[in-house]
Design an enzyme around this catalytic site. Structure first.
Site, short mmCIF file in Angstrom:
data_model
loop_
_atom_site.label_atom_id
_atom_site.label_comp_id
_atom_site.label_asym_id
_atom_site.label_seq_id
_atom_site.Cartn_x
_atom_site.Cartn_y
_atom_site.Cartn_z
N SER A 121 29.91 36.22 64.68
CA SER A 121 30.93 36.05 65.72
C SER A 121 31.87 34.92 65.39
O SER A 121 32.98 34.85 65.90
CB SER A 121 30.28 35.71 67.06
OG SER A 121 29.29 36.61 67.37
N GLU A 154 35.94 44.45 65.78
CA GLU A 154 36.87 43.64 65.02
C GLU A 154 36.47 43.75 63.55
O GLU A 154 35.33 43.44 63.20
CB GLU A 154 36.82 42.18 65.47
CG GLU A 154 37.45 41.96 66.84
CD GLU A 154 37.26 40.54 67.37
OE1 GLU A 154 38.16 40.04 68.06
OE2 GLU A 154 36.21 39.92 67.12
N ASN A 192 36.38 36.33 70.71
CA ASN A 192 35.57 35.14 70.99
C ASN A 192 36.40 33.87 71.01
O ASN A 192 36.08 32.92 71.72
CB ASN A 192 34.44 35.02 69.96
CG ASN A 192 33.33 36.02 70.27
OD1 ASN A 192 33.32 36.63 71.33
ND2 ASN A 192 32.41 36.19 69.34
N1 LIG Z 1 24.80 38.24 71.33
C1 LIG Z 1 26.03 38.69 71.33
O1 LIG Z 1 26.59 38.96 72.41
C2 LIG Z 1 26.77 38.92 70.04
C3 LIG Z 1 27.92 39.70 70.06
C4 LIG Z 1 28.57 39.98 68.84
C5 LIG Z 1 28.07 39.45 67.66
N2 LIG Z 1 26.96 38.66 67.69
C6 LIG Z 1 26.47 38.16 66.39
O2 LIG Z 1 25.40 38.98 65.99
C7 LIG Z 1 24.48 38.22 65.22
C8 LIG Z 1 23.10 38.36 65.85
O3 LIG Z 1 23.11 37.80 67.15
P1 LIG Z 1 22.07 38.24 68.27
O4 LIG Z 1 22.59 37.70 69.56
O5 LIG Z 1 21.78 39.67 68.14
O6 LIG Z 1 20.79 37.38 67.83
P2 LIG Z 1 19.26 37.56 68.25
O7 LIG Z 1 18.65 36.23 68.17
O8 LIG Z 1 19.16 38.32 69.53
O9 LIG Z 1 18.67 38.52 67.10
C9 LIG Z 1 18.56 38.14 65.75
C10 LIG Z 1 17.47 38.96 65.11
O10 LIG Z 1 17.44 38.68 63.71
C11 LIG Z 1 16.11 38.69 63.28
N3 LIG Z 1 16.00 37.97 62.01
C12 LIG Z 1 15.99 36.64 61.81
N4 LIG Z 1 15.86 36.38 60.49
C13 LIG Z 1 15.79 37.56 59.84
C14 LIG Z 1 15.64 37.95 58.48
N5 LIG Z 1 15.53 37.04 57.52
N6 LIG Z 1 15.58 39.26 58.18
C15 LIG Z 1 15.68 40.18 59.16
N7 LIG Z 1 15.82 39.87 60.47
C16 LIG Z 1 15.88 38.58 60.80
C17 LIG Z 1 15.36 38.03 64.42
O11 LIG Z 1 13.98 38.37 64.38
C18 LIG Z 1 16.07 38.62 65.64
O12 LIG Z 1 15.47 39.81 66.09
C19 LIG Z 1 24.99 36.80 65.21
O13 LIG Z 1 25.73 36.60 64.03
C20 LIG Z 1 25.91 36.76 66.42
O14 LIG Z 1 26.91 35.80 66.31
C21 LIG Z 1 26.29 38.41 68.85
#
Ligand SMILES: NC(=O)c1ccc[n+]([C@@H]2O[C@H](COP(=O)([O-])OP(=O)(O)OC[C@H]3O[C@@H](n4cnc5c(N)ncnc54)[C@H](O)[C@@H]3O)[C@@H](O)[C@H]2O)c1
Length: 596
Positions: A121, A154, A192
């Site tokens: 993000s 995006e 964002n």
């Molecule tokens: N939460 C949101 O609203 C949102 C929206 C758009 C983009 N994002 C982006 O998406 C990405 C993930 O965010 P999220 O909110 O889903 O996080 P989250 O913490 O909910 O999930 C992350 C997942 O990654 C897994 N993980 C960690 N290390 C790993 C590895 N080495 N190999 C495989 N899996 C691994 C974890 O176990 C976890 O399930 C981030 O870059 C965030 O900025 C988030």
């Protein structure tokens, strides 16, 4: 010919990853879904089945299609499983070093022609790409939460992403039924960059007890038509993720203080209050992962009756003024059964207001929302006057005269002399300090702000503004009155912009600055906020409706009061106003309305 994507990999099955898996599998694409451990894999599987089961229950997905969808997903621990996919989307936590490590590993494991994408993000896609030997095949594909629902993607190209990779990913987005905006690599991209300053500001309002969580969220939902309030959205995003995004944006985006995470966010993350995913954030949820909010110790207790809170009984209401707001407010009170005394500056003005109220009530009759008898009764409850002396026996006065402090102060000084003791004196000001008006009287404890939204008969929100001198009885009375009008009264402190304008206008101003910096177009920015965040209008559409002059005036007030450098009005906004481009009302603002 665009590249065929028959199989994709998703790394990390948390809040975003599980949703992204669903997006691809729904479109008939095989997905290799990868996690770090069996336990995490199981959590991801549960999220996916939960989401698809809900879709079946709502009749949005046939059971056989759900089964086919699930059969396309292959759950695996470890990145080695991704050796033959055409595209990988990484969705692991927002840490640069973690993402770089994963990309170096993906580069080693994946076939040479595979495209490697990040769902980051706020981190630099360029910095992530240089961890591989194929930065020209690295791209950002930023989905929105919840990924199966939000239509925007995006697409982020770096200076080295090759044009055919961008084109292939754009074609893929279309196949997925998404709307894509393609942009360059800047902290927070479009949505964002515009969203997180607002979210952080809302948290600071909550942290400083400016308003309750329920009132902050209700204000933005009811005042701006947003699908959810900012604190509920923080819970959906995840506070840990939101913290990382803010922190990165602060460091990458020119150290704008508005992105420096409010201390409370870090405290909550440390305490394990991560939002919906952990079952507790700003709100408490039925269980981890559930969207259902349950009451907790901060939930307001509905009292037996408003009178128990010290609210005074109100039967007769005076409304001073003859403009748009006064006219709407007279109608609202008369319709709700109050006896109304309207005071204008003369019989001619009163006649005009009467006509407007009648026309508006007639519309209700035509639409079948109001009977003729109720219309006549409402009109019969209004007494028309041109002298303030007629307000001697009302229980509440609502002032809606011109937005000039000297005029309002003089009026309140007169009301103080005329009105009976115990009356609540309310101002509808949207930008002046209520305390200034209150101190023009000898009874500041009885003075409160009642900030109605335009059009008053329709908008369901009223901001109840309490000054440091307003008594709790006065606030309770004002809240009780809002309820009898069928509106939600949210209580807030006496600061410039109250809740809604203070949160809304800096965001609009930021959108203008983004356009001014040529980062994106007005159309794409509007799309991004509508399709990525579910806003009813994009910022430029809204600015043209509100009026650029009005928006500039509000933004100036906010800047002057808070002295926050990031609130300085965008020069482009100033120039457009100087040029007479005021929005719809002048035929031209950010868009030309004369040609549509
Ligand atoms: N939460 C949101 O609203 C949102 C929206 C758009 C983009 N994002 C982006 O998406 C990405 C993930 O965010 P999220 O909110 O889903 O996080 P989250 O913490 O909910 O999930 C992350 C997942 O990654 C897994 N993980 C960690 N290390 C790993 C590895 N080495 N190999 C495989 N899996 C691994 C974890 O176990 C976890 O399930 C981030 O870059 C965030 O900025 C988030």
């Amino acid at each position: 010919m665009a590249r065929e994507f028959t199989s994709v990999g998703v790394v990390g099955l948390g809040t975003m990853g599980a949703g992204i898996v669903e997006v691809f599998a729904r479109k008939g694409i095989d997905v290799v879904a990868v996690e770090i451990s069996e336990a995490a894999l199981e959590r991801g599987r549960t999220t996916l089945t939960g989401s698809t089961d809900r879709a079946v229950a709502k009749g949005k997905l046939a059971a056989v299609d759900r089964d086919a969808l699930l059969s396309r997903v292959h759950f695996q621990v470890g990145l080695d499983a991704l050796h033959s996919v055409d595209l990988v989307i990484e969705a692991v936590p927002e840490h640069l070093d973690l993402k770089q490590r994963i990309f170096a590993e993906l580069d080693r494991v994946c076939k040479p022609e595979a495209i490697l994408a990040t769902n980051t993000s706020s981190l630099s896609v360029t910095e992530i790409s240089v961890a591989t030997t194929r930065p020209n095949q690295v791209i950002g594909i930023h989905f929105f939460n919840p990924a199966p629902v939000m239509r925007l993607v995006e697409v982020v190209r770096t200076v080295v992403t090759s044009a055919d990779v961008v084109a292939d990913v754009e074609a893929l987005c279309e196949r997925l039924g998404k709307v894509d905006v393609t942009i360059s690599d800047r902290a927070g991209f479009i949505a964002n960059a515009l969203l997180f300053g607002y979210l952080n500001h809302a948290v600071s309002m909550f942290e400083s007890r400016y308003a309750t969580r329920e009132d902050i969220d209700a204000a933005m939902k009811l005042g701006c038509g947003l699908p959810m309030g900012p604190l509920a959205l923080m819970d959906l995003i995840g506070l840990d993720t939101a913290y990382e995004i803010l922190d990165t944006m602060y460091r990458r985006g020119g150290r704008d203080r508005r992105h420096a995470p409010v201390p409370l966010i870090k405290q909550m993350v440390t305490a394990g209050l991560l939002g919906r995913k952990s079952g507790r954030g700003f709100y408490t949820y039925e269980r981890p992962g559930s969207p259902v909010v349950v009451p907790d110790e901060q939930t307001p207790v509905a009292s037996e009756s408003a009178l128990a809170d010290g609210a005074r009984g109100i039967a007769k209401v005076g409304v001073v003024g003859s403009g748009t707001m006064a006219t709407g407010i007279i109608e609202v009170f008369a319709k709700a059964g109050y006896e109304v005394v309207s005071v204008t500056r003369g019989a001619e003005k009163s006649a005009k207001v009467f006509e407007s109220v009648k026309t508006s009530l007639n519309k209700g009759v035509v639409r079948g929302k109001l009977s003729e008898a109720d219309r006549d009764a409402a009109l019969g409850r209004i007494n028309w006057s041109a002298t303030l002396e007629h307000l001697a026996d009302v229980d509440l006065v609502v002032e809606a005269v011109v937005e000039e402090l000297s005029v309002k102060k003089a009026l309140f000084a007169s009301l103080d002399e005329i009105c009976k003791p115990g009356v609540v004196l309310a101002t509808t000001t949207s930008s002046l300090p209520v305390i200034d008006v209150a101190m023009a009287t000898q009874r500041p404890a009885d003075v409160v702000g009642l900030h109605f939204f335009n059009p008053a008969p329709i908008m369901p929100l009223i901001e109840v503004v309490q000054t440091i001198r307003t008594s709790t009885e006065t606030t309770a009375t004002a809240k009780a009155v809002c309820a009898t009008l069928g509106k939600t009264g949210v209580v807030c402190g006496d600061r410039s912009g109250f809740i809604v304008n203070a949160l809304l206008f800096p965001y609009l101003n930021d959108a203008v600055k983004m356009l001014e910096a040529s980062y994106s177009t007005a159309d794409d920015i509007d799309y991004a906020m509508k399709l990525g965040c579910g806003y009813p209008m994009g910022p430029f559409e809204l600015l043209d409706v509100v009026g650029l002059d009005v928006s500039l005036a509000i933004q100036r007030e906010l800047y002057l009061e808070l002295r926050e450098p990031g609130f300085a009005p965008a020069p482009l906004l100033e120039h457009l106003v100087t040029a007479g481009y005021l929005g719809r009302k002048s035929g031209r603002g950010f868009r030309d309305h004369t040609r549509r």
